[in-house]
Write a protein that holds these residues in place. Sequence first.
Motif, PDB file in Angstrom:
ATOM      1  N   ALA A  57       0.835  -1.209   0.000  1.00  0.00           N
ATOM      2  CA  ALA A  57       0.000   0.000   0.000  1.00  0.00           C
ATOM      3  C   ALA A  57       0.868   1.257   0.000  1.00  0.00           C
ATOM      4  CB  ALA A  57      -0.939   0.002   1.205  1.00  0.00           C
ATOM      5  N   LEU A  58       1.963   1.237   0.747  1.00  0.00           N
ATOM      6  CA  LEU A  58       2.882   2.380   0.770  1.00  0.00           C
ATOM      7  C   LEU A  58       3.488   2.607  -0.609  1.00  0.00           C
ATOM      8  CD1 LEU A  58       4.575   1.529   4.170  1.00  0.00           C
ATOM      9  CD2 LEU A  58       3.338   3.660   3.694  1.00  0.00           C
ATOM     10  N   ILE A  59       3.861   1.522  -1.280  1.00  0.00           N
ATOM     11  CA  ILE A  59       4.422   1.624  -2.636  1.00  0.00           C
ATOM     12  C   ILE A  59       3.371   2.173  -3.588  1.00  0.00           C
ATOM     13  CG2 ILE A  59       5.255   0.289  -4.612  1.00  0.00           C
ATOM     14  CD1 ILE A  59       6.653  -1.568  -2.531  1.00  0.00           C
ATOM     15  N   ASP A  60       2.151   1.635  -3.526  1.00  0.00           N
ATOM     16  CA  ASP A  60       1.065   2.093  -4.409  1.00  0.00           C
ATOM     17  C   ASP A  60       0.778   3.580  -4.216  1.00  0.00           C
ATOM     18  OD1 ASP A  60       0.815  -0.469  -5.394  1.00  0.00           O
ATOM     19  OD2 ASP A  60      -0.982  -0.948  -4.227  1.00  0.00           O
ATOM     20  N   GLU A  61       0.905   4.054  -2.988  1.00  0.00           N
ATOM     21  CA  GLU A  61       0.641   5.458  -2.665  1.00  0.00           C
ATOM     22  C   GLU A  61       1.798   6.364  -3.061  1.00  0.00           C
ATOM     23  OE1 GLU A  61      -1.810   8.443  -1.451  1.00  0.00           O
ATOM     24  OE2 GLU A  61      -2.331   6.335  -1.519  1.00  0.00           O
ATOM     25  N   GLY A  62       2.956   5.746  -3.346  1.00  0.00           N
ATOM     26  CA  GLY A  62       4.147   6.537  -3.663  1.00  0.00           C
ATOM     27  C   GLY A  62       4.749   7.164  -2.414  1.00  0.00           C
ATOM     28  N   ALA A  63       4.464   6.563  -1.265  1.00  0.00           N
ATOM     29  CA  ALA A  63       4.924   7.117   0.014  1.00  0.00           C
ATOM     30  C   ALA A  63       6.426   6.958   0.180  1.00  0.00           C
ATOM     31  CB  ALA A  63       4.208   6.426   1.168  1.00  0.00           C
ATOM     32  N   GLU A  64       6.985   7.851   0.980  1.00  0.00           N
ATOM     33  CA  GLU A  64       8.379   7.745   1.376  1.00  0.00           C
ATOM     34  C   GLU A  64       8.390   7.296   2.830  1.00  0.00           C
ATOM     35  OE1 GLU A  64      11.696  10.701   0.436  1.00  0.00           O
ATOM     36  OE2 GLU A  64      11.143  11.223   2.502  1.00  0.00           O
ATOM     37  N   VAL A  65       9.132   6.239   3.113  1.00  0.00           N
ATOM     38  CA  VAL A  65       9.257   5.746   4.477  1.00  0.00           C
ATOM     39  C   VAL A  65      10.655   6.096   4.972  1.00  0.00           C
ATOM     40  CG1 VAL A  65       9.324   3.698   5.955  1.00  0.00           C
ATOM     41  CG2 VAL A  65       7.559   3.925   4.220  1.00  0.00           C
ATOM     42  N   ARG A  66      10.679   6.746   6.101  1.00  0.00           N
ATOM     43  CA  ARG A  66      11.946   7.184   6.691  1.00  0.00           C
ATOM     44  C   ARG A  66      12.275   6.312   7.891  1.00  0.00           C
ATOM     45  NH1 ARG A  66       9.901  13.409   6.536  1.00  0.00           N
ATOM     46  NH2 ARG A  66       9.727  13.541   4.269  1.00  0.00           N
ATOM     47  N   VAL A  67      13.552   6.015   8.033  1.00  0.00           N
ATOM     48  CA  VAL A  67      14.065   5.232   9.146  1.00  0.00           C
ATOM     49  C   VAL A  67      14.834   6.202  10.030  1.00  0.00           C
ATOM     50  CG1 VAL A  67      15.528   3.276   9.773  1.00  0.00           C
ATOM     51  CG2 VAL A  67      14.324   3.274   7.581  1.00  0.00           C
ATOM     52  N   TYR A  68      14.624   6.138  11.352  1.00  0.00           N
ATOM     53  CA  TYR A  68      15.256   7.101  12.250  1.00  0.00           C
ATOM     54  C   TYR A  68      15.645   6.454  13.575  1.00  0.00           C
ATOM     55  CZ  TYR A  68      15.872  11.159  15.252  1.00  0.00           C
ATOM     56  OH  TYR A  68      16.385  12.073  16.122  1.00  0.00           O
ATOM     57  N   CYS A  69      16.858   6.778  14.049  1.00  0.00           N
ATOM     58  CA  CYS A  69      17.308   6.353  15.373  1.00  0.00           C
ATOM     59  C   CYS A  69      17.371   7.588  16.255  1.00  0.00           C
ATOM     60  CB  CYS A  69      18.683   5.689  15.301  1.00  0.00           C
ATOM     61  SG  CYS A  69      19.348   5.253  16.938  1.00  0.00           S
ATOM     62  N   SER A  70      16.633   7.578  17.353  1.00  0.00           N
ATOM     63  CA  SER A  70      16.613   8.735  18.242  1.00  0.00           C
ATOM     64  C   SER A  70      17.830   8.777  19.161  1.00  0.00           C
ATOM     65  CB  SER A  70      15.323   8.762  19.067  1.00  0.00           C
ATOM     66  OG  SER A  70      15.218   7.582  19.822  1.00  0.00           O
ATOM     67  N   THR A  71      18.628   7.724  19.169  1.00  0.00           N
ATOM     68  CA  THR A  71      19.826   7.705  20.008  1.00  0.00           C
ATOM     69  C   THR A  71      21.016   8.348  19.299  1.00  0.00           C
ATOM     70  OG1 THR A  71      19.065   5.725  21.149  1.00  0.00           O
ATOM     71  CG2 THR A  71      21.425   6.218  21.296  1.00  0.00           C
ATOM     72  N   CYS A  72      21.338   7.873  18.087  1.00  0.00           N
ATOM     73  CA  CYS A  72      22.533   8.378  17.386  1.00  0.00           C
ATOM     74  C   CYS A  72      22.206   9.348  16.250  1.00  0.00           C
ATOM     75  CB  CYS A  72      23.367   7.223  16.852  1.00  0.00           C
ATOM     76  SG  CYS A  72      22.653   6.373  15.426  1.00  0.00           S
ATOM     77  N   GLY A  73      20.931   9.450  15.891  1.00  0.00           N
ATOM     78  CA  GLY A  73      20.537  10.375  14.833  1.00  0.00           C
ATOM     79  C   GLY A  73      20.584   9.782  13.433  1.00  0.00           C
ATOM     80  N   TYR A  74      20.828   8.481  13.294  1.00  0.00           N
ATOM     81  CA  TYR A  74      20.846   7.818  11.991  1.00  0.00           C
ATOM     82  C   TYR A  74      19.528   8.075  11.268  1.00  0.00           C
ATOM     83  CZ  TYR A  74      20.736   3.974   8.598  1.00  0.00           C
ATOM     84  OH  TYR A  74      20.621   3.233   7.445  1.00  0.00           O
TER      85      TYR A  74
END
Length: 93
Positions: free
Chosen positions: A22-39
């Motif tokens: 569904a995310l692909i069909d919507e053209g969504a961008e998925v972000r990955v985030y680490c709140s410890t190191c800021g990755y």
Amino acid sequence: MGNQRRPGFSRIQPAWTQSVGALIDEGAEVRVYCSTCGYRKVADLAAIAAARGPGFSLWGKRSTCPTEGCQSTVWFSAVRPGSGAWPTNLKGD
């Protein structure tokens, strides 16, 4: 009251975020985030769909942070292209 939830209350999960497909069909961008190191990184949804299937959901999923020495986990958020809206946090309850 803060961030506490009422008993029996569940987070609303928009249909466009229910699965990787569904995310692909919507053209969504998925972000990955680490709140410890800021990755930070943009997730490769096609690779996730190939490995786990298009019905796989990122809601409530965690992954080990890939930054060497960081022992935290990363979380996911999704945003529709051009929406101007805040990303939808996929942490779950």
